[in-house]
Design a protein around this motif. Structure first.
Motif, PDB file in Angstrom:
ATOM      1  N   HIS A 119       1.036  10.154   8.428  1.00  0.00           N
ATOM      2  CA  HIS A 119       2.334  10.829   8.510  1.00  0.00           C
ATOM      3  C   HIS A 119       3.261  10.377   7.384  1.00  0.00           C
ATOM      4  N   ARG A 120       3.024   9.172   6.900  1.00  0.00           N
ATOM      5  CA  ARG A 120       3.805   8.669   5.772  1.00  0.00           C
ATOM      6  C   ARG A 120       3.645   9.582   4.549  1.00  0.00           C
ATOM      7  N   PHE A 121       2.449  10.144   4.366  1.00  0.00           N
ATOM      8  CA  PHE A 121       2.235  11.088   3.248  1.00  0.00           C
ATOM      9  C   PHE A 121       3.110  12.326   3.419  1.00  0.00           C
ATOM     10  N   LEU A 152      -6.101   1.588  -2.331  1.00  0.00           N
ATOM     11  CA  LEU A 152      -6.476   0.353  -1.634  1.00  0.00           C
ATOM     12  C   LEU A 152      -5.334  -0.647  -1.697  1.00  0.00           C
ATOM     13  N   SER A 153      -5.422  -1.666  -0.861  1.00  0.00           N
ATOM     14  CA  SER A 153      -4.389  -2.700  -0.858  1.00  0.00           C
ATOM     15  C   SER A 153      -5.033  -4.053  -0.586  1.00  0.00           C
ATOM     16  N   SER A 154      -4.394  -5.125  -1.040  1.00  0.00           N
ATOM     17  CA  SER A 154      -5.052  -6.439  -1.023  1.00  0.00           C
ATOM     18  C   SER A 154      -5.209  -7.073   0.357  1.00  0.00           C
ATOM     19  N   GLN A 155      -4.335  -6.715   1.292  1.00  0.00           N
ATOM     20  CA  GLN A 155      -4.241  -7.522   2.522  1.00  0.00           C
ATOM     21  C   GLN A 155      -5.068  -7.018   3.700  1.00  0.00           C
ATOM     22  N   LYS A 156      -5.916  -5.992   3.498  1.00  0.00           N
ATOM     23  CA  LYS A 156      -6.695  -5.472   4.636  1.00  0.00           C
ATOM     24  C   LYS A 156      -8.137  -5.982   4.520  1.00  0.00           C
ATOM     25  N   GLY A 157      -9.103  -5.075   4.329  1.00  0.00           N
ATOM     26  CA  GLY A 157     -10.505  -5.492   4.304  1.00  0.00           C
ATOM     27  C   GLY A 157     -10.837  -6.476   3.197  1.00  0.00           C
ATOM     28  N   VAL A 163      -7.863   9.975  -1.069  1.00  0.00           N
ATOM     29  CA  VAL A 163      -8.182   9.186   0.128  1.00  0.00           C
ATOM     30  C   VAL A 163      -7.465   7.833   0.128  1.00  0.00           C
ATOM     31  N   ASP A 164      -6.684   7.609   1.168  1.00  0.00           N
ATOM     32  CA  ASP A 164      -6.134   6.287   1.447  1.00  0.00           C
ATOM     33  C   ASP A 164      -7.204   5.547   2.250  1.00  0.00           C
ATOM     34  N   ALA A 165      -7.922   4.656   1.556  1.00  0.00           N
ATOM     35  CA  ALA A 165      -9.006   3.908   2.216  1.00  0.00           C
ATOM     36  C   ALA A 165      -8.572   2.470   2.485  1.00  0.00           C
ATOM     37  N   ILE A 166      -7.269   2.267   2.573  1.00  0.00           N
ATOM     38  CA  ILE A 166      -6.707   0.918   2.631  1.00  0.00           C
ATOM     39  C   ILE A 166      -7.333   0.070   3.738  1.00  0.00           C
ATOM     40  N   SER A 167      -7.481   0.636   4.925  1.00  0.00           N
ATOM     41  CA  SER A 167      -7.987  -0.200   6.026  1.00  0.00           C
ATOM     42  C   SER A 167      -9.479   0.030   6.294  1.00  0.00           C
ATOM     43  N   SER A 168     -10.118   0.841   5.465  1.00  0.00           N
ATOM     44  CA  SER A 168     -11.535   1.138   5.696  1.00  0.00           C
ATOM     45  C   SER A 168     -12.438   0.436   4.687  1.00  0.00           C
ATOM     46  N   THR A 198      -5.850  12.514   2.767  1.00  0.00           N
ATOM     47  CA  THR A 198      -6.236  11.976   4.077  1.00  0.00           C
ATOM     48  C   THR A 198      -6.373  10.461   4.002  1.00  0.00           C
ATOM     49  N   ASN A 199      -6.412   9.821   5.159  1.00  0.00           N
ATOM     50  CA  ASN A 199      -6.907   8.445   5.128  1.00  0.00           C
ATOM     51  C   ASN A 199      -8.365   8.472   5.540  1.00  0.00           C
ATOM     52  N   ALA A 200      -9.071   7.384   5.230  1.00  0.00           N
ATOM     53  CA  ALA A 200     -10.461   7.269   5.646  1.00  0.00           C
ATOM     54  C   ALA A 200     -10.461   6.835   7.113  1.00  0.00           C
ATOM     55  N   HIS A 201      -9.620   5.863   7.391  1.00  0.00           N
ATOM     56  CA  HIS A 201      -9.465   5.309   8.740  1.00  0.00           C
ATOM     57  C   HIS A 201      -7.979   5.348   9.045  1.00  0.00           C
ATOM     58  N   GLU A 202      -7.595   6.113  10.057  1.00  0.00           N
ATOM     59  CA  GLU A 202      -6.179   6.126  10.474  1.00  0.00           C
ATOM     60  C   GLU A 202      -5.947   4.858  11.291  1.00  0.00           C
ATOM     61  N   THR A 203      -5.362   3.874  10.637  1.00  0.00           N
ATOM     62  CA  THR A 203      -5.249   2.536  11.229  1.00  0.00           C
ATOM     63  C   THR A 203      -4.478   2.531  12.553  1.00  0.00           C
ATOM     64  N   SER A 204      -3.549   3.467  12.721  1.00  0.00           N
ATOM     65  CA  SER A 204      -2.717   3.435  13.923  1.00  0.00           C
ATOM     66  C   SER A 204      -3.470   3.891  15.171  1.00  0.00           C
ATOM     67  N   GLY A 264       0.790  -1.226   0.000  1.00  0.00           N
ATOM     68  CA  GLY A 264       0.000   0.000   0.000  1.00  0.00           C
ATOM     69  C   GLY A 264       0.825   1.281   0.000  1.00  0.00           C
ATOM     70  N   THR A 265       1.938   1.260   0.693  1.00  0.00           N
ATOM     71  CA  THR A 265       2.777   2.455   0.776  1.00  0.00           C
ATOM     72  C   THR A 265       3.294   2.861  -0.599  1.00  0.00           C
ATOM     73  N   ALA A 266       3.609   1.889  -1.434  1.00  0.00           N
ATOM     74  CA  ALA A 266       4.057   2.195  -2.800  1.00  0.00           C
ATOM     75  C   ALA A 266       2.949   2.909  -3.561  1.00  0.00           C
TER      76      ALA A 266
HETATM   77  C1  LIG Z   1      -1.830  -0.909   5.937  1.00  0.00           C
HETATM   78  C2  LIG Z   1      -1.975   0.498   5.557  1.00  0.00           C
HETATM   79  C3  LIG Z   1      -1.175   1.077   4.567  1.00  0.00           C
HETATM   80  C4  LIG Z   1      -0.153   0.348   3.747  1.00  0.00           C
HETATM   81  O1  LIG Z   1       0.782  -0.389   4.372  1.00  0.00           O
HETATM   82  P1  LIG Z   1       1.688  -1.403   3.534  1.00  0.00           P
HETATM   83  O2  LIG Z   1       2.399  -2.136   4.614  1.00  0.00           O
HETATM   84  O3  LIG Z   1       2.616  -0.593   2.694  1.00  0.00           O
HETATM   85  O4  LIG Z   1       0.781  -2.251   2.702  1.00  0.00           O
HETATM   86  C5  LIG Z   1      -1.404   2.398   4.236  1.00  0.00           C
HETATM   87  N1  LIG Z   1      -2.359   3.115   4.821  1.00  0.00           N
HETATM   88  C6  LIG Z   1      -3.159   2.602   5.760  1.00  0.00           C
HETATM   89  C7  LIG Z   1      -4.228   3.465   6.351  1.00  0.00           C
HETATM   90  C8  LIG Z   1      -2.994   1.282   6.164  1.00  0.00           C
HETATM   91  O5  LIG Z   1      -3.802   0.768   7.100  1.00  0.00           O
END
Ligand SMILES: *Cc1c(COP(=O)(O)O)cnc(C)c1O
Length: 359
Positions: free
Chosen positions: A89-91, A183-188, A160-165, A131-137, A61-63
């Motif tokens: 913060h990565r952004f 989006l990314s494959s390994q979350k929702g 919108v980074d909606a990766i975890s939402s 922004t992210n939709a859900h700040e996973t941290s 997802g970070t890529a």
């Molecule tokens: C998991 C996640 C990412 C991406 O992390 P990768 O380890 O690079 O896949 C990015 N944004 C959010 C909000 C995440 O939850």
């Protein structure tokens, strides 16, 4: 090990079945049709307007986050980043690295993103809000409607980074006028890690991406869009994940995506109700995503409990680093989970707390 992590998550049996097959060669009409079907299903799930361009990346997802920044913006742009935790913060780091001018809306620990937090940033015309939709941290779910309104009023694009939402909370690109979804494959989606996905609005693609020569060969979005006209990617994709994805989206749309979201919501609500009576654990007051429940440990024993659950019960939760170490651990509700597992987790959590107290 029962995994209540936030990604990779517990996969569904049908996904494991797909994942156990041979990986076929992919420069074929069959694979092209599979990808084009996947794309139509994806856009339905996202309520993506026609004209939306899709990018299928083989990367985490970070890529995708980084590639969105350097394919969409250059030295002429200024962006506003909502930084409420580790992932957003990565952004900030990405924009700094690529010399993209940016201002930051920094949320304090525990602070909710409300409209008045954005007011001080009203005078400047930002190219985009990121922004992210859900700040996973932290578990905070942002009010995308409010952010979208801010963007409309200030003529800014919305990234919108909606990766975890995605798949855990409602999401509608059309209604919220979202210009980029990451989006990314390994979350929702509950697939193996390896693929990330970007959906770009027509105006973002035409006015920005087409005019920018990105500092990367592998991540040049224009190449992805050109190749995808025939359902292909410029380079070898994570073919196995692509098959898992097609299968997953078919399952989700068979029930309706609202059912998938409602199931995740029901699991989150059930778990939160169960643990409400534990007096040394609380839940943050800001709005939460259905994807996870952050647990706050008033005795600061979060890491000890995390270790006991892991070693004595075979239960994996998600610890927090940095300032939140020991104070917060997160319980994921995405992936293949049941109410019975919530019951077991609640019971194990109470036993672990008792063990810690008597140790
Ligand atoms: C998991 C996640 C990412 C991406 O992390 P990768 O380890 O690079 O896949 C990015 N944004 C959010 C909000 C995440 O939850």
């Amino acid at each position: 090990m029962k995994n209540f992590a936030l990604g990779p998550v517990e996969m569904f049996p049908y996904t494991l079945e797909v994942a156990s097959q041979q990986v076929p060669y992919f420069r074929t009409p069959e694979f092209s049709s599979l990808m084009l079907e996947t794309d139509a299903m994806f856009k339905e799930c996202l309520q993506a307007p026609s004209g939306t361009q899709s990018i299928y990346l083989t990367a985490s997802g970070t890529a995708a986050m980084e590639a969105v920044v350097f394919n969409c913006f250059n030295e002429k742009d200024t962006v506003l980043i909502i930084d409420g935790g580790l992932f957003a913060h990565r952004f900030v780091e990405i924009c700094a690295k690529h010399g993209i001018e940016h201002d930051v809306v920094k949320l304090n620990y525990g602070e909710q993103l409300r409209e008045n937090v954005l007011t001080p940033f009203s005078d400047k015309n930002y190219t985009a809000v990121i922004t992210n939709a859900h700040e996973t941290s932290t578990g905070q779910l942002y009010d995308l409607e409010m952010i979208s309104r801010f963007c409309k009023n200030h003529d800014s694009l919305l990234i919108v980074d909606a990766i975890s939402s995605f798949m855990a909370d409602e999401y509608n690109m059309h209604e919220l006028c979202i210009d980029a979804t990451i989006l990314s494959s390994q979350k929702g989606l509950a697939l193996g890690p390896g693929m990330s996905f970007v959906f770009l609005s027509e105006r973002l693609y035409t006015n920005h991406v087409l005019n920018i020569d990105p500092p990367s060969l592998y991540f040049d979005f224009k190449e992805y869009v050109k190749n995808f006209e025939r359902g292909q990617t410029p380079f070898t994709p994570a073919v196995r994940v692509a098959y898992e994805l097609h299968d997953m989206l078919s399952h989700v749309l068979n029930q309706g995506i609202n059912i998938r979201v409602a199931n995740t919501e029901a699991l989150a609500k059930d778990f939160r109700a169960r643990i409400a009576g534990i007096d040394t654990i609380s839940i943050p007051e800001y709005p939460l995503s259905n994807a996870s429940t952050p647990l706050l440990f008033s005795d600061g024993n979060g890491d000890d409990i995390y270790q006991i659950l892991r070693n004595d019960y075979g239960i994996g939760l998600t610890p927090c680093g940095g300032d939140l170490f020991g104070k917060m651990i997160r319980v994921g509700h995405i992936g293949n989970h049941t109410v019975e597992e919530n019951e077991l987790l609640d019971k194990s959590l109470r036993e672990a707390l008792a063990k810690w107290k008597s140790a």
